[in-house]
Design a protein around this motif. Sequence first.
Motif, PDB file in Angstrom:
ATOM      1  N   ASP A 190       0.818  -1.218   0.000  1.00 18.96           N
ATOM      2  CA  ASP A 190       0.000   0.000   0.000  1.00 18.96           C
ATOM      3  C   ASP A 190       0.845   1.259   0.000  1.00 18.96           C
ATOM      4  O   ASP A 190       0.424   2.304  -0.483  1.00 18.96           O
ATOM      5  N   ALA A 191       2.054   1.142   0.561  1.00 19.26           N
ATOM      6  CA  ALA A 191       2.913   2.319   0.644  1.00 19.26           C
ATOM      7  C   ALA A 191       3.298   2.824  -0.730  1.00 19.26           C
ATOM      8  O   ALA A 191       3.840   3.919  -0.858  1.00 19.26           O
ATOM      9  N   MET A 192       3.012   2.025  -1.765  1.00 17.79           N
ATOM     10  CA  MET A 192       3.338   2.451  -3.125  1.00 17.79           C
ATOM     11  C   MET A 192       2.499   3.635  -3.576  1.00 17.79           C
ATOM     12  O   MET A 192       2.688   4.160  -4.665  1.00 17.79           O
ATOM     13  N   GLU A 193       1.532   4.026  -2.746  1.00 20.96           N
ATOM     14  CA  GLU A 193       0.744   5.223  -3.050  1.00 20.96           C
ATOM     15  C   GLU A 193       1.593   6.489  -3.050  1.00 20.96           C
ATOM     16  O   GLU A 193       1.207   7.501  -3.619  1.00 20.96           O
ATOM     17  N   GLY A 194       2.719   6.438  -2.405  1.00 24.02           N
ATOM     18  CA  GLY A 194       3.574   7.616  -2.355  1.00 24.02           C
ATOM     19  C   GLY A 194       4.225   7.854  -3.711  1.00 24.02           C
ATOM     20  O   GLY A 194       4.169   6.999  -4.591  1.00 24.02           O
ATOM     21  N   PRO A 195       4.859   9.006  -3.881  1.00 20.42           N
ATOM     22  CA  PRO A 195       5.578   9.272  -5.128  1.00 20.42           C
ATOM     23  C   PRO A 195       6.639   8.195  -5.358  1.00 20.42           C
ATOM     24  O   PRO A 195       7.218   7.679  -4.394  1.00 20.42           O
ATOM     25  N   THR A 196       6.923   7.886  -6.615  1.00 21.20           N
ATOM     26  CA  THR A 196       7.830   6.773  -6.898  1.00 21.20           C
ATOM     27  C   THR A 196       9.247   6.966  -6.370  1.00 21.20           C
ATOM     28  O   THR A 196       9.843   6.008  -5.887  1.00 21.20           O
ATOM     29  N   PRO A 197       9.820   8.161  -6.407  1.00 17.95           N
ATOM     30  CA  PRO A 197      11.155   8.295  -5.798  1.00 17.95           C
ATOM     31  C   PRO A 197      11.154   7.862  -4.337  1.00 17.95           C
ATOM     32  O   PRO A 197      12.143   7.296  -3.848  1.00 17.95           O
ATOM     33  N   VAL A 198      10.040   8.116  -3.673  1.00 16.60           N
ATOM     34  CA  VAL A 198       9.932   7.713  -2.270  1.00 16.60           C
ATOM     35  C   VAL A 198       9.951   6.203  -2.167  1.00 16.60           C
ATOM     36  O   VAL A 198      10.671   5.617  -1.357  1.00 16.60           O
ATOM     37  N   SER A 199       9.155   5.553  -3.037  1.00 18.75           N
ATOM     38  CA  SER A 199       9.148   4.097  -3.004  1.00 18.75           C
ATOM     39  C   SER A 199      10.547   3.570  -3.264  1.00 18.75           C
ATOM     40  O   SER A 199      10.978   2.600  -2.656  1.00 18.75           O
ATOM     41  N   SER A 200      11.264   4.243  -4.174  1.00 18.41           N
ATOM     42  CA  SER A 200      12.551   3.676  -4.554  1.00 18.41           C
ATOM     43  C   SER A 200      13.555   3.791  -3.423  1.00 18.41           C
ATOM     44  O   SER A 200      14.277   2.851  -3.146  1.00 18.41           O
ATOM     45  N   ILE A 201      13.562   4.920  -2.730  1.00 13.01           N
ATOM     46  CA  ILE A 201      14.615   5.037  -1.699  1.00 13.01           C
ATOM     47  C   ILE A 201      14.150   4.452  -0.378  1.00 13.01           C
ATOM     48  O   ILE A 201      14.857   3.683   0.263  1.00 13.01           O
ATOM     49  N   ILE A 202      12.919   4.784   0.025  1.00 14.16           N
ATOM     50  CA  ILE A 202      12.494   4.385   1.369  1.00 14.16           C
ATOM     51  C   ILE A 202      11.983   2.960   1.382  1.00 14.16           C
ATOM     52  O   ILE A 202      12.363   2.153   2.220  1.00 14.16           O
ATOM     53  N   HIS A 203      11.125   2.655   0.417  1.00 10.02           N
ATOM     54  CA  HIS A 203      10.430   1.370   0.514  1.00 10.02           C
ATOM     55  C   HIS A 203      11.066   0.277  -0.312  1.00 10.02           C
ATOM     56  O   HIS A 203      10.444  -0.719  -0.623  1.00 10.02           O
ATOM     57  N   SER A 204      12.314   0.487  -0.715  1.00  6.22           N
ATOM     58  CA  SER A 204      12.998  -0.646  -1.327  1.00  6.22           C
ATOM     59  C   SER A 204      14.476  -0.637  -0.962  1.00  6.22           C
ATOM     60  O   SER A 204      14.995  -1.636  -0.509  1.00  6.22           O
ATOM     61  N   HIS A 216      21.223  -5.297  -3.650  1.00  6.59           N
ATOM     62  CA  HIS A 216      19.787  -5.094  -3.837  1.00  6.59           C
ATOM     63  C   HIS A 216      19.439  -3.624  -3.839  1.00  6.59           C
ATOM     64  O   HIS A 216      18.605  -3.170  -4.624  1.00  6.59           O
ATOM     65  N   ALA A 217      20.077  -2.852  -2.958  1.00  2.34           N
ATOM     66  CA  ALA A 217      19.753  -1.434  -2.857  1.00  2.34           C
ATOM     67  C   ALA A 217      19.870  -0.782  -4.222  1.00  2.34           C
ATOM     68  O   ALA A 217      18.999  -0.035  -4.637  1.00  2.34           O
ATOM     69  N   PHE A 218      20.940  -1.107  -4.934  1.00  2.22           N
ATOM     70  CA  PHE A 218      21.152  -0.411  -6.212  1.00  2.22           C
ATOM     71  C   PHE A 218      20.199  -0.900  -7.281  1.00  2.22           C
ATOM     72  O   PHE A 218      19.535  -0.111  -7.946  1.00  2.22           O
ATOM     73  N   PHE A 219      20.099  -2.241  -7.461  1.00  7.11           N
ATOM     74  CA  PHE A 219      19.264  -2.648  -8.592  1.00  7.11           C
ATOM     75  C   PHE A 219      17.792  -2.432  -8.318  1.00  7.11           C
ATOM     76  O   PHE A 219      17.029  -2.091  -9.220  1.00  7.11           O
ATOM     77  N   LYS A 220      17.376  -2.559  -7.044  1.00  9.28           N
ATOM     78  CA  LYS A 220      15.954  -2.354  -6.793  1.00  9.28           C
ATOM     79  C   LYS A 220      15.608  -0.871  -6.858  1.00  9.28           C
ATOM     80  O   LYS A 220      14.553  -0.493  -7.371  1.00  9.28           O
ATOM     81  N   CYS A 221      16.519  -0.039  -6.396  1.00 10.23           N
ATOM     82  CA  CYS A 221      16.285   1.395  -6.520  1.00 10.23           C
ATOM     83  C   CYS A 221      16.108   1.747  -7.980  1.00 10.23           C
ATOM     84  O   CYS A 221      15.199   2.481  -8.367  1.00 10.23           O
ATOM     85  N   MET A 222      16.972   1.177  -8.822  1.00 11.49           N
ATOM     86  CA  MET A 222      16.885   1.484 -10.242  1.00 11.49           C
ATOM     87  C   MET A 222      15.578   0.976 -10.825  1.00 11.49           C
ATOM     88  O   MET A 222      14.948   1.646 -11.655  1.00 11.49           O
ATOM     89  N   LEU A 223      15.161  -0.234 -10.443  1.00 12.63           N
ATOM     90  CA  LEU A 223      13.891  -0.756 -10.955  1.00 12.63           C
ATOM     91  C   LEU A 223      12.760   0.210 -10.634  1.00 12.63           C
ATOM     92  O   LEU A 223      11.905   0.494 -11.472  1.00 12.63           O
ATOM     93  N   PHE A 224      12.757   0.707  -9.410  1.00 18.15           N
ATOM     94  CA  PHE A 224      11.688   1.631  -9.028  1.00 18.15           C
ATOM     95  C   PHE A 224      11.789   2.925  -9.818  1.00 18.15           C
ATOM     96  O   PHE A 224      10.784   3.444 -10.302  1.00 18.15           O
ATOM     97  N   LEU A 225      13.009   3.434  -9.935  1.00 18.16           N
ATOM     98  CA  LEU A 225      13.163   4.685 -10.683  1.00 18.16           C
ATOM     99  C   LEU A 225      12.707   4.480 -12.113  1.00 18.16           C
ATOM    100  O   LEU A 225      12.049   5.346 -12.713  1.00 18.16           O
ATOM    101  N   GLY A 226      13.041   3.305 -12.695  1.00 14.22           N
ATOM    102  CA  GLY A 226      12.598   3.008 -14.049  1.00 14.22           C
ATOM    103  C   GLY A 226      11.078   2.952 -14.109  1.00 14.22           C
ATOM    104  O   GLY A 226      10.440   3.523 -15.003  1.00 14.22           O
TER     105      GLY A 226
END
Lengths: 474, 651
Positions: B263-277, B375-385
């Motif tokens: 549900d936290a994915m409701e936030g802006p995507t940069p937020v999901s990428s740094i905080i929630h992944s 994981h931090a790097f590739f998952k952050c990138m996936l979210f940013l993408g």
Amino acid sequence: MNILLLPDLLIILLAASILAIDLYRGKPQSTVSFHMSWIGLLVIFCLLIILPYDQEITYWGTYKVTGISLLFKQVFVLSSLCTVLLSAPYFKPGGNARGVLRYRSEFYFIILLCTFGMFAVVSATGLLTLFIGMELATIPLYILSGYQKEDSLSVEAATKYIIMGSLSTGLLVFGYSFLYGCAGSLSFKAISVFAMASPTDPLFRLGVLFVLAAIGFKLTIFPFHMWAPDVYDGAPTPVTAFISVSSKAVAIGFLLILVYGPLAPLHNYLQIILLILAGATMTVGNLGALKQKRLRRFMAYSSIAQAGYIIMAMAGTAAAAYSSIIYYLFVYAAANYAIFFIISIVGRNGEEEFKSLQGMGKQNPVLAAVLMLTLFSLGGIPPLAGFMGKFLLFAAAAERGFYSMVIFAALNSTISLYYYLLLVKEAYIIKPAIAPRVLVIDNIQRISLVLLTSAMVSLGLIPLFSSNIMAIVQ
Amino acid sequence: MADLLFTHSYLILLFPLLSFVTISLRPVQLSPKMAGRFAIGCQGLSMLYGLAVAAAYWQTVIGQPQLYPARSLVCFDLAWLNFSPTLTANMGIFLDPISVMMIVVISIISFLVNIYSVGYMKDDPGFARFFALMALFSFSMLGLVISSNILQMFVFWELVGMSSYALIGFWYQKPSAVAASKKAFVVTRFADTFFLIGIIVVSFYTQSFDFQTLNSPETAALLDHTFMLGIVPINLLTLATILIFTGGWGKSAMFPLHIWLPDAMEGPTPVSSIIHSATMVVAGVFLTARMFPLFAASEVTLAVVQFVGAFTALFAAIIAITQKDIKRILAFSTLSQLGYMLFSLGVAKMVTGIHPGAEINPLGYSAAMYHVFTHAFFKCMLFLGAGAIIHAVHSNDIMDMGGLRRLMPKTYWSLLTACLAIGGIFPFSGFWSKDAILLAALQSGHYIVCAVGLATGGLTAFYIFRFFFLTFHGRARSKFHDVRENSWMTFSIMALTIPTVTAGMLEHLFVSEVTVPGLAYTPNFSHPLWLPTLASLAGIAGISLAWTFYGRGRTEAAERCRLRIAPVYQVIYNKFYIDEVYLFITHKIIFHGIAAPIKWLDRHIVDGAMNLIGEFLQQGGKAVRLLQNGQLQLYLGVTTLGFIALLFLGR
């Protein structure tokens, strides 16, 4: 001659030279005395910081300088400095809605003299120095509270203050006479010896109660607080601020010196009395503040309540009481002066009332935020300094097992939060009926508020200050 | 030089804090554009300082093992709150391999995500507020990892929770965002309550908050005794460590407390990428690693960690297969990867008797931290993408996408590396860290967990390439307008390909340097070749399957398959109805059964009593005011009477 006496000498020198310059070259509008005072006080403060705190020297057998007394002197000097800065607009035409104050140089002279009296109180080694110091610290305040000569409220305040103050001095001297009668000397050492030998002597205790009642006036302890709301309300705002901080601080210093000095053998006896007085004082202060509409009167009750918390810590051990109370004085001074600076800003072209705060949150959000932080600090909300201060005060009483008292004080503190928040509500929520006046903030006020606010935040967050005080006390 | 860097290491925190204070309080008028630049500047300074500290740490501490046998360094440690003569809470900065690693990860990712956000949040009315909150988050997260004691860590732990709450609900006009932020806050706070109780229990017995004290064998011995709670025997060490772990359980969103993260994915995507992944959700793993020696001393705790981790890894991967929302797929993927990290820490405790004389397998610990890093790097990138895609097509549903390969080529190629990395394909970074985890499980004798890890690896490759093919390949399934790549955004995405591709080279560094504190013994076990082969095969099988189903961007084949297993699919698609179970428990049982009567009691009795007290106080206030009538005679009278009363009192 050791440098430890330097601050005391400098302050007299400063006072004398201000008066002298005014006498020979003074013009009514000259600001020389203002600049001399604040620069001089700043220099003395810096000097106080660099002095060694681990030495103890007695001069002529009657004037003792210790680390603790230096700490108190820091409070006094800071407080005078704030008062001097706070008073600046009050001497300018248009600086305050109540009218212009005159005789600027005398004003600073009196403040400095008063501060020297306070120095003497915390340096006393006998009842005589204590008495002279206390009178030197009090009598000028009578003059100052009537400084707004055209204002009948101010004159009334001065009259009430001097009459009530004389009563208190009478009680004090009467109490002294018992102590002197019992111990046969005015020096603390002799009194201490007597108290150790016969702590239950009824006449001795009678004397102690007289002294306690007398100091209760200065400290605004219930039921000796009655003068405070009228005087705080009537006196010019800078004087109110000075009374609320310096005069209170010196009375606490006086009490601490007696209670943990010559009267230490009576501590168990005094403990209960002090706690009862503390409880009653904080309750009366808090209740009184609930229904106020005028800012200076409100601050009177708020400071009565604060006095209650401070007295409570005197139930603790000497180290805990000294360290927590001195720390609290710094915190309390910062918050009080911040409020008074805001009052002076509001009072530039309006009444110093609750109503004048309305619309501040919209019109001047930074000032409103400072007001809110200050009130939170007074209310004791973490992480501001007020929380840390109250925590230490309460801890001092809790250490001795007075838990019910601590709970009572905490409940009282909740009431205080209610009325502090009333001000926040006034500044942020209540819509002003008429368009709010534009608030003018001059540079002195801006810089002072920035410094005071950062002090409130950093005193709470940075543990260095409280641990430093603790180290000096021990 | 190094000493100077260490002494002022608080600067890493100070820059983001400065940025937060400056942007939010606005002492000077900053235009949104300037606010963004300022935030990036502060973040950049923080990153540079963080990297400098990391370099100094590398040279001073790692380079001189004879001076620093524990590989740790306390930069400073000041007394903060003195609770009792023996218990003092400090504020300090503690550097050891994992905190330095986290500083590097957090500061780099913060910096890149801030740059990315300039593009992503363009024209948002809350532009400046966004950067202020992001700065607050960076400050809190950096503070969390460098804390020298558990209480300080808890303070920052709550601060990251607070900033996460504010950022999930960033678009507070959307009811769903508000609901999601509340959910995240309540669930994590619920878990944090146990964490706090754990801290209290531990500090009560040990009279210390300090990590170095808590992790000592003496502490474990002190706590290791059994008491009876009613008739249930409870080991205090296990109880305390599980309580502390529960904080991480909630923050890292492990089953069954995982419900807030999707549900936290409701936030802006940069937020999901740094905080929630990439960073905040790793805090639970970090906490477990930080307290590892104490956790390992308990018989049960690491088994719990391992079980919870392995279960969530598999469970979340299965759900991820069925999701259609691009960010939710990634959210479940994050859950699954966090599961990997936790079970890797869990398998660091060996099955008894597998290697006589060894109880701890340090590889599990190193592998977990290594996976945190990659994981931090590739998952952050996936979210940013994913954010770039959402920004371009204005939809979250992968069924609406397709054919974006030609429109967003830079994003396409960058994300391909990230997908290969998370799918565990040689030689991308994810391959190495997963391989290390599986090897650790195998060495320690946890064969079932190892098998779960292998299976999850296959599932991961499948769902991530399902996402990849459906978005980029085939033909567009709906009409797009004006799809363009924003250079602020592509810069960050492309920058992240570097660690995604090359972090595999760091495996030896992690295995040799990031080890369990206080463990002198370094075992050297053989590496069976069949394990990476099998893992790669599983990954390739997952990708091939994804290609057969979705490779040409079509969904028909998958649809037929879905219909055949419709009931099972429904259950998985609805995330095993866990949310509904929660709703049932909270609404039906807690709200109606417990809360409603309490509410009645509160409204009528408690409120009544409070109102009465309030009224009483107001009357008291009036009385004091009346007494203060301005007449001096009265004042003197009160004083005299009061004084007489005082004499009686002191009789």
